[in-house]
Scaffold this active site. Structure first.
Site, mmCIF file in Angstrom:
data_model
loop_
_atom_site.group_PDB
_atom_site.id
_atom_site.type_symbol
_atom_site.label_atom_id
_atom_site.label_comp_id
_atom_site.label_asym_id
_atom_site.label_seq_id
_atom_site.Cartn_x
_atom_site.Cartn_y
_atom_site.Cartn_z
ATOM 1 N N PHE A 128 0.852 -1.191 0.000
ATOM 2 C CA PHE A 128 0.000 0.000 0.000
ATOM 3 C C PHE A 128 0.883 1.234 0.000
ATOM 4 O O PHE A 128 1.773 1.363 0.839
ATOM 5 C CB PHE A 128 -0.934 0.042 1.221
ATOM 6 C CG PHE A 128 -1.827 1.254 1.193
ATOM 7 C CD1 PHE A 128 -2.955 1.295 0.374
ATOM 8 C CD2 PHE A 128 -1.522 2.387 1.947
ATOM 9 C CE1 PHE A 128 -3.762 2.425 0.321
ATOM 10 C CE2 PHE A 128 -2.328 3.516 1.895
ATOM 11 C CZ PHE A 128 -3.447 3.541 1.082
ATOM 12 N N ASP A 215 9.269 2.653 1.669
ATOM 13 C CA ASP A 215 8.084 3.330 2.197
ATOM 14 C C ASP A 215 7.995 2.991 3.687
ATOM 15 O O ASP A 215 7.551 1.904 4.058
ATOM 16 C CB ASP A 215 6.837 2.874 1.435
ATOM 17 C CG ASP A 215 5.558 3.534 1.952
ATOM 18 O OD1 ASP A 215 5.570 4.054 3.078
ATOM 19 O OD2 ASP A 215 4.545 3.502 1.219
ATOM 20 N N LYS A 244 2.712 9.425 8.526
ATOM 21 C CA LYS A 244 1.957 9.017 9.721
ATOM 22 C C LYS A 244 2.508 9.503 11.079
ATOM 23 O O LYS A 244 2.056 10.502 11.586
ATOM 24 C CB LYS A 244 1.782 7.502 9.715
ATOM 25 C CG LYS A 244 0.886 7.036 8.555
ATOM 26 C CD LYS A 244 0.228 5.711 8.827
ATOM 27 C CE LYS A 244 -0.917 5.468 7.882
ATOM 28 N NZ LYS A 244 -0.550 4.957 6.556
HETATM 29 C C1 LIG Z 1 -0.799 5.272 5.161
HETATM 30 C C2 LIG Z 1 0.224 4.859 4.200
HETATM 31 C C3 LIG Z 1 0.448 5.575 3.006
HETATM 32 C C4 LIG Z 1 -0.418 6.743 2.587
HETATM 33 O O1 LIG Z 1 -0.343 7.818 3.471
HETATM 34 P P1 LIG Z 1 -1.453 8.986 3.370
HETATM 35 O O2 LIG Z 1 -0.979 9.991 4.372
HETATM 36 O O3 LIG Z 1 -2.777 8.375 3.706
HETATM 37 O O4 LIG Z 1 -1.416 9.508 1.985
HETATM 38 C C5 LIG Z 1 1.461 5.140 2.175
HETATM 39 N N1 LIG Z 1 2.223 4.088 2.493
HETATM 40 C C6 LIG Z 1 2.056 3.384 3.618
HETATM 41 C C7 LIG Z 1 2.957 2.228 3.922
HETATM 42 C C8 LIG Z 1 1.042 3.734 4.509
HETATM 43 O O5 LIG Z 1 0.848 3.009 5.615
#
Ligand SMILES: *Cc1c(COP(=O)(O)O)cnc(C)c1O
Length: 392
Positions: A128, A215, A244
């Site tokens: 994701f 990420d 986050k």
């Molecule tokens: C939450 C998340 C995102 C997206 O972040 P947003 O602030 O909602 O755009 C991308 N990568 C990972 C691994 C995430 O947990």
């Protein structure tokens, strides 16, 4: 009265009025233990005095000037992030998806500068990366992509935790320029790859001249017991994205880069009106300093090991429990059946949890959790799972 909200979420029938530490309170004063903390955002818990004070003070002085002027707090935050991450430069955004967009744009520029006109980024199944057009394309989940075609070109997909698949891509795809991967999948169900995965992936990136883009939007900022999850593997990425936990609830994202990757962007290549403004930078600085001063990164590691052990003792042999996984305060209990209704049942027990990938109970409690609160999470979650599985 949500009829004027776009129909993007189906929220639970509860809202919270205030929070304190690991607790949230509804309007009737009912207290809920928060084992999700806004999806790994409020690592310091709710209304942490250091963050509240920093943003109140900053709000009284200056909120925003734009990046057309120097922003001292943003420079200071970049320096502090580079210190703990051993990276060189930072671009600030307002969200995780935007941080990944920055990373993907860097990968494309990097490719073009090497003379590759159609650069490809290798991404993983079950990943994701966000909801913008490029990041939903990078995401390895058809549910998130369906209906938004045409997707963005320039991605190659590999199974997660499968180095042979990456080697095959390397042989067949001379236009590949980067790999984008989560060190542990978050939305994808707390999958923890083989111990050597990141080490070998780093070697493959070096061998083929690919940027290694991690990420760490969910795994970063101490969540897994190190500042960043890749530090468990003793490797360094070329590019890393954060969001986050970075602002404890104040929106801020970051794309960090190291070495040659840190010099890919030149003036005019990328930008953000809000990114790294004085308010969000002040919040993130308070988060970083509090994590450090209070030893919360180490604490997350210790408490996480303890929680994992307790869950394994309690649920390990139970039929219907497929796996119990975790690193630091990022824990997943995978069942053999869909278990989304456990969220509602936990709510009735005044505990906030999440279920992801249909079958995985996901726990992302705040790093300030006490031993007693940890024990409470284990007993309530275990009871709920035992009862649920017992229903057949
Ligand atoms: C939450 C998340 C995102 C997206 O972040 P947003 O602030 O909602 O755009 C991308 N990568 C990972 C691994 C995430 O947990």
């Amino acid at each position: 009265m949500a009829e004027h909200l776009m129909n993007t979420y189906q929220p639970l029938a509860i809202s919270f009025e205030h929070g304190e530490g690991a607790y949230l309170f509804d309007k009737d004063g009912n207290r809920y233990l928060d084992a999700l903390c806004g999806i790994a955002v409020c690592g310091l818990g709710h209304a942490h005095p250091a963050v509240s004070e920093a943003i109140c003070n900053q709000a009284r002085r200056l909120l925003h000037t734009s990046n057309l002027y120097q922003i001292g707090l943003q420079e200071e935050l970049a320096g502090e992030l580079c210190r703990v991450a051993e990276m060189d430069r930072v671009f600030f955004s307002n969200s995780g998806a935007e941080a990944n967009e920055a990373a993907l744009k860097m990968a494309r520029l990097y490719g073009h500068r090497k003379g590759i006109d159609t650069p490809q980024v290798i991404v993983m199944e079950g990943s994701f990366h966000g909801r913008t057009m490029a990041t939903l394309t990078a995401t390895g989940n058809r549910k998130i992509q369906a209906g938004f075609e045409p997707l963005v070109p320039g991605f190659l997909r590999s199974p997660y935790d499968d180095l042979d698949a990456i080697r095959t891509i390397a042989q067949n795809s001379p236009n590949s320029v980067a790999v984008l991967v989560e060190p542990i999948t978050g939305e994808g169900g707390i999958r923890i790859p083989d111990e050597n995965y990141l080490v070998e992936l780093r070697a493959l990136c070096d061998e083929h001249g690919w940027l290694m883009i991690l990420d760490e939007i969910q795994t970063g900022m101490g969540r897994t017991g190190r500042w960043f999850a890749h530090q468990h593997a003793g490797i360094k990425p070329d590019v890393m994205t954060l969001a986050k936990g970075l602002g404890n609830g104040v929106p801020i994202g970051a794309c960090l880069a190291r070495g040659a990757a840190a010099d890919i962007f030149k003036p005019g290549n990328h930008g953000s009106t809000f990114g790294g403004n004085p308010l969000s930078a002040s919040a993130a600085l308070a988060v970083l300093h509090t994590l450090e001063q209070d030893g919360l990164v180490e604490r997350a590691g210790q408490l996480g090991r303890h929680l994992l052990e307790l869950f394994k003792q309690r649920l390990g042999g139970l039929e219907g429990v497929v796996a119990i996984r975790g690193k630091g305060l990022m824990l997943g209990i995978e069942l053999d059946r869909a278990c989304g209704e456990l969220v509602q049942r936990a709510l009735q027990r005044k505990l906030l949890i999440n279920v992801t990938a249909d079958k995985v109970v996901r726990l992302l409690p705040p790093l300030i959790l006490s031993d007693e609160q940890a024990g409470q999470i284990v007993s309530t979650v275990s009871e709920l799972i035992e009862t649920f599985l017992g229903e057949g």
